[in-house]
Design a protein around this motif. Sequence first.
Motif, short mmCIF file in Angstrom:
data_model
loop_
_atom_site.label_atom_id
_atom_site.label_comp_id
_atom_site.label_asym_id
_atom_site.label_seq_id
_atom_site.Cartn_x
_atom_site.Cartn_y
_atom_site.Cartn_z
N MET A 1 90.96 59.78 117.98
CA MET A 1 90.83 58.44 118.54
C MET A 1 91.27 57.35 117.56
SD MET A 1 87.42 56.52 119.70
CE MET A 1 87.72 55.40 121.02
N ILE A 2 90.81 57.52 116.27
CA ILE A 2 91.27 56.59 115.22
C ILE A 2 91.86 57.44 114.11
CG2 ILE A 2 90.58 54.91 113.46
CD1 ILE A 2 88.19 54.20 115.29
N SER A 3 93.12 57.19 113.77
CA SER A 3 93.74 57.91 112.65
C SER A 3 94.36 56.91 111.70
CB SER A 3 94.85 58.84 113.14
OG SER A 3 94.29 59.96 113.74
N LEU A 4 93.92 56.97 110.47
CA LEU A 4 94.58 56.19 109.42
C LEU A 4 95.40 57.18 108.61
CD1 LEU A 4 91.70 53.91 108.06
CD2 LEU A 4 93.19 53.54 110.01
N HIS A 5 96.66 56.87 108.40
CA HIS A 5 97.50 57.77 107.63
C HIS A 5 98.07 57.04 106.42
CE1 HIS A 5 100.00 61.20 106.80
NE2 HIS A 5 101.06 60.43 106.77
N GLN A 6 97.58 57.46 105.24
CA GLN A 6 98.08 56.94 103.95
C GLN A 6 98.13 55.42 103.90
OE1 GLN A 6 101.10 59.29 102.09
NE2 GLN A 6 99.32 60.62 101.98
N VAL A 7 97.03 54.79 104.30
CA VAL A 7 97.01 53.32 104.26
C VAL A 7 96.66 52.82 102.86
CG1 VAL A 7 96.50 52.93 106.72
CG2 VAL A 7 94.62 53.21 105.12
N SER A 8 97.33 51.76 102.46
CA SER A 8 97.10 51.15 101.16
C SER A 8 97.03 49.64 101.33
CB SER A 8 98.25 51.46 100.19
OG SER A 8 98.29 52.83 99.90
N LYS A 9 96.27 48.99 100.41
CA LYS A 9 96.21 47.53 100.43
C LYS A 9 96.04 47.00 99.00
CE LYS A 9 95.92 43.49 102.30
NZ LYS A 9 96.92 42.95 103.24
N THR A 10 96.94 46.12 98.63
CA THR A 10 96.85 45.48 97.32
C THR A 10 96.60 43.99 97.52
OG1 THR A 10 98.34 47.09 96.34
CG2 THR A 10 98.14 45.00 95.19
N LEU A 26 92.32 59.20 107.20
CA LEU A 26 91.10 59.74 107.82
C LEU A 26 91.26 59.81 109.32
CD1 LEU A 26 89.34 57.24 109.17
CD2 LEU A 26 88.62 56.89 106.83
N HIS A 27 90.42 60.67 109.94
CA HIS A 27 90.51 60.85 111.37
C HIS A 27 89.11 60.76 111.98
CE1 HIS A 27 92.32 62.01 115.10
NE2 HIS A 27 91.34 62.88 115.28
N ILE A 28 88.98 59.94 113.00
CA ILE A 28 87.68 59.73 113.65
C ILE A 28 87.82 60.12 115.12
CG2 ILE A 28 85.91 58.02 114.22
CD1 ILE A 28 86.94 56.42 111.72
N GLU A 29 86.95 61.05 115.56
CA GLU A 29 86.99 61.50 116.96
C GLU A 29 86.14 60.57 117.82
OE1 GLU A 29 88.70 64.04 117.98
OE2 GLU A 29 89.04 65.20 116.15
N SER A 30 86.50 60.50 119.10
CA SER A 30 85.68 59.76 120.05
C SER A 30 84.26 60.32 120.04
CB SER A 30 86.32 59.93 121.44
OG SER A 30 85.54 59.30 122.38
N VAL A 62 98.16 52.94 111.32
CA VAL A 62 96.83 52.85 111.93
C VAL A 62 97.01 53.13 113.42
CG1 VAL A 62 94.85 51.36 112.42
CG2 VAL A 62 96.14 51.07 110.27
N VAL A 63 96.50 54.28 113.87
CA VAL A 63 96.65 54.65 115.28
C VAL A 63 95.26 54.65 115.93
CG1 VAL A 63 97.40 56.43 116.90
CG2 VAL A 63 98.72 56.01 114.81
N VAL A 64 95.09 53.84 116.98
CA VAL A 64 93.82 53.78 117.71
C VAL A 64 94.14 53.99 119.19
CG1 VAL A 64 91.81 52.37 118.29
CG2 VAL A 64 92.86 52.15 116.04
N ASN A 65 93.42 54.91 119.83
CA ASN A 65 93.68 55.24 121.23
C ASN A 65 95.17 55.51 121.47
OD1 ASN A 65 91.01 54.95 122.08
ND2 ASN A 65 91.25 52.72 122.12
N ASP A 66 95.76 56.29 120.61
CA ASP A 66 97.17 56.70 120.71
C ASP A 66 98.16 55.55 120.53
OD1 ASP A 66 96.47 59.34 121.19
OD2 ASP A 66 96.20 58.94 123.33
N LYS A 67 97.70 54.39 120.09
CA LYS A 67 98.64 53.28 119.88
C LYS A 67 98.76 52.98 118.39
CE LYS A 67 97.72 51.18 124.27
NZ LYS A 67 96.48 50.73 124.86
#
Length: 253
Positions: A1-10, A26-30, A62-67
Amino acid sequence: MISLHQVSKTFINANRKFQAVDSVSLHIESGDIYGIIGSSGAGKSSLLRMINLLERPDAGTVVVNDKDLMLLTDRQLREERRTMGMIFQSFNLVHNRTVSGNVAMPLEMIGIPRKERAERVSEYLDFVGLLDKSDQYPSMLSGGQQQRVAIARALVNSPKVLLCDEPTSSLDPHTTSDILSILKHINQSFGVTIVIVTHEMDVITTLCNKVSMMSEGKLLQTLQTEQGNTISSDEISRVNNGQTWGKLGVNHD
Ligand SMILES: Nc1ncnc2c1ncn2[C@@H]1O[C@H](COP(=O)(O)OP(=O)(O)OP(=O)(O)O)[C@@H](O)[C@H]1O
């Protein structure tokens, strides 16, 4: 449902660069109640705020609900954000509006007619046990009551996800326990996925079926159990004899 892939912030502070989040995935399931724990400055809030793009990552997806949220137009992003409510440590209520006026705000923004608005506001104030406080102002309420108003406001649009940034950190233990019960009830009754940032181990062992430990912008480790169960403190102690937790400055007993 929520997938963050290699996110970085400076961030840049006084001309100096500081990497708050470093290549986190990280991956978060519904239906999950997902905790992110770590000491102050670990990057937890920045990571949470990247889930709804309140903070835009410098890199990663950042993918949420497949978007893929980074690819949406401003308008599409506003719509997508409506599926994600958010609550904060300092409640962030509008002090010159009444309790019901605060809860009505998300509905006013999307033009819900007055009668329907009033019904939905009452429904959610009833849910958090504050219907009798509708006409009061936030300053007349305790911290726990203010957080319940903030929860009603976050839920009034029927979001799929509730993002919680240290929601109990300014509350006493008894009030903390009340707020955690409400969050659990929201997950179980409405099927809302919850992501919660905290530095309190009790919050994790009371509420979460998954937890990631964060330090210096990185996720060190993730533990998980079945939805409906919570990660036990025994389980946490067994991992690396608790060494990883010690590194965070988090007491795991
Ligand atoms: N908008 C910003 N501008 C500059 N620096 C920031 C900004 N937001 C966060 N930071 C810095 O990034 C680092 C991580 O902050 P963040 O709030 O994500 O950590 P945290 O783990 O949530 O800590 P805390 O529990 O104290 O809130 C900190 O050093 C903070 O000063």
